[in-house]
Design a protein around this motif. Structure first.
Motif, mmCIF file in Angstrom:
data_model
loop_
_atom_site.group_PDB
_atom_site.id
_atom_site.type_symbol
_atom_site.label_atom_id
_atom_site.label_comp_id
_atom_site.label_asym_id
_atom_site.label_seq_id
_atom_site.Cartn_x
_atom_site.Cartn_y
_atom_site.Cartn_z
ATOM 1 N N ASP A 421 0.820 -1.215 0.000
ATOM 2 C CA ASP A 421 0.000 0.000 0.000
ATOM 3 C C ASP A 421 0.857 1.269 0.000
ATOM 4 O O ASP A 421 0.562 2.244 0.687
ATOM 5 C CB ASP A 421 -0.959 0.005 1.195
ATOM 6 C CG ASP A 421 -2.201 0.852 0.930
ATOM 7 O OD1 ASP A 421 -2.433 1.210 -0.242
ATOM 8 O OD2 ASP A 421 -2.920 1.169 1.891
ATOM 9 N N PHE A 422 1.905 1.243 -0.798
ATOM 10 C CA PHE A 422 2.790 2.402 -0.894
ATOM 11 C C PHE A 422 2.042 3.646 -1.352
ATOM 12 O O PHE A 422 2.280 4.751 -0.838
ATOM 13 C CB PHE A 422 3.944 2.104 -1.857
ATOM 14 C CG PHE A 422 4.782 3.301 -2.208
ATOM 15 C CD1 PHE A 422 5.791 3.716 -1.366
ATOM 16 C CD2 PHE A 422 4.555 4.015 -3.383
ATOM 17 C CE1 PHE A 422 6.569 4.831 -1.678
ATOM 18 C CE2 PHE A 422 5.322 5.116 -3.706
ATOM 19 C CZ PHE A 422 6.331 5.532 -2.846
ATOM 20 N N ALA A 423 1.145 3.502 -2.330
ATOM 21 C CA ALA A 423 0.476 4.674 -2.897
ATOM 22 C C ALA A 423 -0.294 5.441 -1.831
ATOM 23 O O ALA A 423 -0.289 6.679 -1.809
ATOM 24 C CB ALA A 423 -0.456 4.251 -4.036
ATOM 25 N N THR A 424 -0.944 4.720 -0.911
ATOM 26 C CA THR A 424 -1.685 5.391 0.166
ATOM 27 C C THR A 424 -0.726 6.108 1.108
ATOM 28 O O THR A 424 -0.945 7.271 1.480
ATOM 29 C CB THR A 424 -2.532 4.374 0.939
ATOM 30 O OG1 THR A 424 -3.492 3.790 0.054
ATOM 31 C CG2 THR A 424 -3.265 5.041 2.102
ATOM 32 N N ALA A 425 0.349 5.401 1.511
ATOM 33 C CA ALA A 425 1.321 6.020 2.419
ATOM 34 C C ALA A 425 1.970 7.235 1.775
ATOM 35 O O ALA A 425 2.202 8.263 2.432
ATOM 36 C CB ALA A 425 2.393 4.993 2.807
ATOM 37 N N TRP A 426 2.252 7.145 0.472
ATOM 38 C CA TRP A 426 2.887 8.260 -0.225
ATOM 39 C C TRP A 426 1.945 9.455 -0.320
ATOM 40 O O TRP A 426 2.347 10.597 -0.063
ATOM 41 C CB TRP A 426 3.338 7.817 -1.602
ATOM 42 C CG TRP A 426 4.036 8.898 -2.389
ATOM 43 C CD1 TRP A 426 3.572 9.547 -3.495
ATOM 44 C CD2 TRP A 426 5.318 9.459 -2.112
ATOM 45 N NE1 TRP A 426 4.485 10.465 -3.937
ATOM 46 C CE2 TRP A 426 5.572 10.441 -3.097
ATOM 47 C CE3 TRP A 426 6.279 9.218 -1.127
ATOM 48 C CZ2 TRP A 426 6.748 11.171 -3.123
ATOM 49 C CZ3 TRP A 426 7.453 9.966 -1.143
ATOM 50 C CH2 TRP A 426 7.667 10.939 -2.138
ATOM 51 N N SER A 427 0.696 9.217 -0.661
ATOM 52 C CA SER A 427 -0.270 10.316 -0.768
ATOM 53 C C SER A 427 -0.428 11.030 0.564
ATOM 54 O O SER A 427 -0.498 12.264 0.622
ATOM 55 C CB SER A 427 -1.621 9.778 -1.254
ATOM 56 O OG SER A 427 -1.527 9.303 -2.571
ATOM 57 N N ARG A 428 -0.477 10.266 1.649
ATOM 58 C CA ARG A 428 -0.591 10.883 2.974
ATOM 59 C C ARG A 428 0.642 11.709 3.297
ATOM 60 O O ARG A 428 0.537 12.796 3.870
ATOM 61 C CB ARG A 428 -0.802 9.802 4.029
ATOM 62 C CG ARG A 428 -2.177 9.148 3.994
ATOM 63 C CD ARG A 428 -2.256 8.030 5.009
ATOM 64 N NE ARG A 428 -3.580 7.438 5.040
ATOM 65 C CZ ARG A 428 -3.883 6.322 5.689
ATOM 66 N NH1 ARG A 428 -2.940 5.680 6.363
ATOM 67 N NH2 ARG A 428 -5.112 5.852 5.671
ATOM 68 N N ALA A 429 1.828 11.172 2.930
ATOM 69 C CA ALA A 429 3.054 11.902 3.232
ATOM 70 C C ALA A 429 3.141 13.195 2.439
ATOM 71 O O ALA A 429 3.546 14.236 2.949
ATOM 72 C CB ALA A 429 4.267 11.017 2.938
ATOM 73 N N VAL A 430 2.744 13.146 1.170
ATOM 74 C CA VAL A 430 2.868 14.326 0.314
ATOM 75 C C VAL A 430 1.803 15.360 0.630
ATOM 76 O O VAL A 430 2.084 16.563 0.688
ATOM 77 C CB VAL A 430 2.785 13.915 -1.171
ATOM 78 C CG1 VAL A 430 2.767 15.148 -2.078
ATOM 79 C CG2 VAL A 430 3.950 13.010 -1.535
ATOM 80 N N LEU A 431 0.578 14.918 0.858
ATOM 81 C CA LEU A 431 -0.546 15.846 0.972
ATOM 82 C C LEU A 431 -1.018 16.077 2.389
ATOM 83 O O LEU A 431 -1.892 16.910 2.619
ATOM 84 C CB LEU A 431 -1.724 15.329 0.134
ATOM 85 C CG LEU A 431 -1.417 15.121 -1.353
ATOM 86 C CD1 LEU A 431 -2.617 14.513 -2.060
ATOM 87 C CD2 LEU A 431 -0.997 16.417 -2.013
ATOM 88 N N GLY A 432 -0.465 15.339 3.361
ATOM 89 C CA GLY A 432 -0.898 15.487 4.744
ATOM 90 C C GLY A 432 -0.641 16.879 5.277
ATOM 91 O O GLY A 432 0.189 17.627 4.775
ATOM 92 N N THR A 433 -1.346 17.220 6.343
ATOM 93 C CA THR A 433 -1.236 18.575 6.893
ATOM 94 C C THR A 433 -0.606 18.617 8.272
ATOM 95 O O THR A 433 -0.197 19.666 8.725
ATOM 96 C CB THR A 433 -2.620 19.228 6.977
ATOM 97 O OG1 THR A 433 -3.492 18.387 7.750
ATOM 98 C CG2 THR A 433 -3.198 19.419 5.583
ATOM 99 N N SER A 434 -0.537 17.465 8.958
ATOM 100 C CA SER A 434 0.048 17.497 10.301
ATOM 101 C C SER A 434 0.828 16.228 10.546
ATOM 102 O O SER A 434 0.365 15.134 10.238
ATOM 103 C CB SER A 434 -1.036 17.648 11.382
ATOM 104 O OG SER A 434 -1.929 16.542 11.328
ATOM 105 N N PRO A 435 2.034 16.330 11.114
ATOM 106 C CA PRO A 435 2.816 15.137 11.381
ATOM 107 C C PRO A 435 2.213 14.331 12.520
ATOM 108 O O PRO A 435 1.671 14.881 13.475
ATOM 109 C CB PRO A 435 4.199 15.677 11.752
ATOM 110 C CG PRO A 435 3.989 17.064 12.188
ATOM 111 C CD PRO A 435 2.762 17.575 11.473
ATOM 112 N N ASP A 436 2.298 12.994 12.398
ATOM 113 C CA ASP A 436 1.773 12.089 13.397
ATOM 114 C C ASP A 436 2.868 11.092 13.733
ATOM 115 O O ASP A 436 3.215 10.247 12.923
ATOM 116 C CB ASP A 436 0.528 11.371 12.853
ATOM 117 C CG ASP A 436 0.006 10.296 13.801
ATOM 118 O OD1 ASP A 436 0.548 10.205 14.924
ATOM 119 O OD2 ASP A 436 -0.914 9.573 13.413
#
Length: 442
Positions: A421-436
């Motif tokens: 599920d790299f694509a999901t992890a990548w999209s979250r990393a690129v477009l996310g708004t807050s670090p978790d």
């Protein structure tokens, strides 16, 4: 030089690579190392008792390894995300699917000689082009019966008799360090052990051999690597030990590139202070490209510069990083020269030809050389970036998408080889708004 095979380049499922709207600030955790997981599984399967592989990577490559070992009689049980491994009788005929996993194609045949029965190996179409002949010839010299109809490639069969004589063998491992690791991993269980001597051009990816040696020594196996181009494993038991798998540092490349290419900040958690993984070289490579790189308390933080600098690098020992580094070089403000990686032409695809072709398709000024690439600054544009069923090529494509609009990455699902599920992890990393800090950015 020629373009990669056409049948590997048929565009499928083009995926729009996400592009951030400015510098990012992310905290990312990564799944486990494929290289460590598959070595740990194999050593557990030939150990003198049960053991546990903790926090293993569960990806196509590692599932193929687990299934291969299970088909030979190894017990592999899921325990809350860990794998409990029990060595079995190894008395079975079996068919092993190698997929695109070089570790399965190369690591499993040397231990099949310790089984009783015929084991047939095959894999995805491209795997029939990947080099394995040198290792199969070495097995024959050590007393293992191999039937490959003289191809030196998949498909082939190994006839196990329950014991292997072992001894001294000379091999040309210049195409892959896995030839050496494969023989060392099984060697302690051979009657005479194994004494592997390399002749030819330098062995690539030496850190992976060091990884193998360290894992053997941790299990009480005596390994002599005091002479260059020679590795000797003494016969004896392989002690059962529990392993905790490190994060896959090569899979960190695109995520660290996210900070480097956007002038932002990315922190990867769980980074080991000492490791044999080649991906650890990313720290030095990114610093040379102008990034601020800090390792503190198990967190590796990369802060990108205003504009990346080109580099002149010999990547011989860390060839698997070449696609990601080449993509960053295409975004740099000065020329780059990547060399010492002729051997990656025999990886999942001819990576040098593939990179030259696909970078050029998006406007990069790139020259393909016998052992590397020269990349000069150029105006890039969108388009389809083909992956040739190669997960590292997909990494290169998404990195370009960080700075170039409308990049479409063909078959991004090929990343499941080492990163589910790299694509999901990548999209979250690129477009996310807050670090978790508990996982991938949200």
């Amino acid at each position: 030089m020629s373009e990669p095979a056409a049948d590997a380049a048929t565009p499928t499922d083009p995926w729009p690579a996400p592009r951030p709207d400015g510098p990012v600030d992310r905290v990312v955790s990564l799944p486990g190392s494929k290289s460590l997981t598959n070595r740990a599984l194999l050593l557990a399967a030939i150990a003198d008792g049960p053991s546990v592989v903790r926090r293993p990577l569960r990806s196509r490559d590692t599932l193929l390894m687990a299934r291969a070992l299970a088909s030979l009689g190894t017990g592999i049980e899921d325990r809350d995300g860990d794998w409990a491994v029990t060595p079995g009788s190894w008395d079975a005929d079996a068919d092993v699917d190698c997929g695109l996993a070089g570790t399965v194609m190369r690591f499993v045949p040397p231990v099949v000689g310790l089984a009783r029965g015929t084991v047939r190996f095959d894999g995805d179409p491209h795997m029939r082009q990947r080099p394995v002949g040198q290792m199969l010839a070495a097995l024959g010299a050590l007393g293992v019966r191999v039937d490959d109809d003289g191809r030196g490639a998949l498909p082939f069969a190994v006839q196990g008799t329950g014991t292997v004589a072992g001894g001294t063998v000379t091999i040309d491992a210049s195409a892959s360090s896995q030839f050496v690791s494969a023989l060392l991993l099984a060697g302690a269980r051979y009657e005479q052990g194994v004494d592997v001597r390399h002749v030819g051009k330098p062995v690539p990816s030496l850190p992976h051999i060091e990884m193998t040696v360290q894992m053997l020594r941790r299990r009480g196996v005596e390994v002599d690597d005091s002479d260059a181009n020679r590795w000797a494993v003494a016969p004896g038991p392989v002690r059962a030990v529990d392993d905790e798998i490190e994060p896959d540092l090569s899979n960190a490349a695109p995520f660290l590139a996210l900070g480097a290419a956007t002038g932002g900040r990315v922190t990867v958690t769980g980074w080991p202070s000492r490791t044999t993984q080649p991906g650890d070289e990313l720290r030095e490579i990114l610093a040379l490209m102008g990034c601020d790189v800090t390792l503190s308390g198990g967190d590796l933080t990369v802060v990108g510069p205003e504009r990346l600098s080109g580099v002149d690098l010999d990547l011989h020992d860390v060839g698997e990083l070449t696609p990601a580094v080449a993509a960053l070089c295409a975004l740099a403000g000065s020329p780059s020269h990547l060399r010492g990686v002729a051997h990656i032409r025999g990886h999942e695809t001819d990576r040098l030809a593939a990179l030259a072709t696909e970078l050029g398709r998006l406007g990069a000024d790139v020259d393909e050389r016998e052992d590397g690439l020269t990349i000069r600054p150029a105006d890039l544009h969108g388009g389809t970036f083909r992956t040739y069923a190669d997960h590292r090529m997909a990494h290169a494509g998404v990195i370009l998408g960080l700075a170039v609009d409308d990049v479409l990455v063909e078959d991004v699902a090929t990343t499941a080889k080492t990163f589910p599920d790299f694509a999901t992890a990548w999209s979250r990393a690129v477009l996310g708004t807050s670090p978790d800090r508990s996982g991938a950015p949200t």
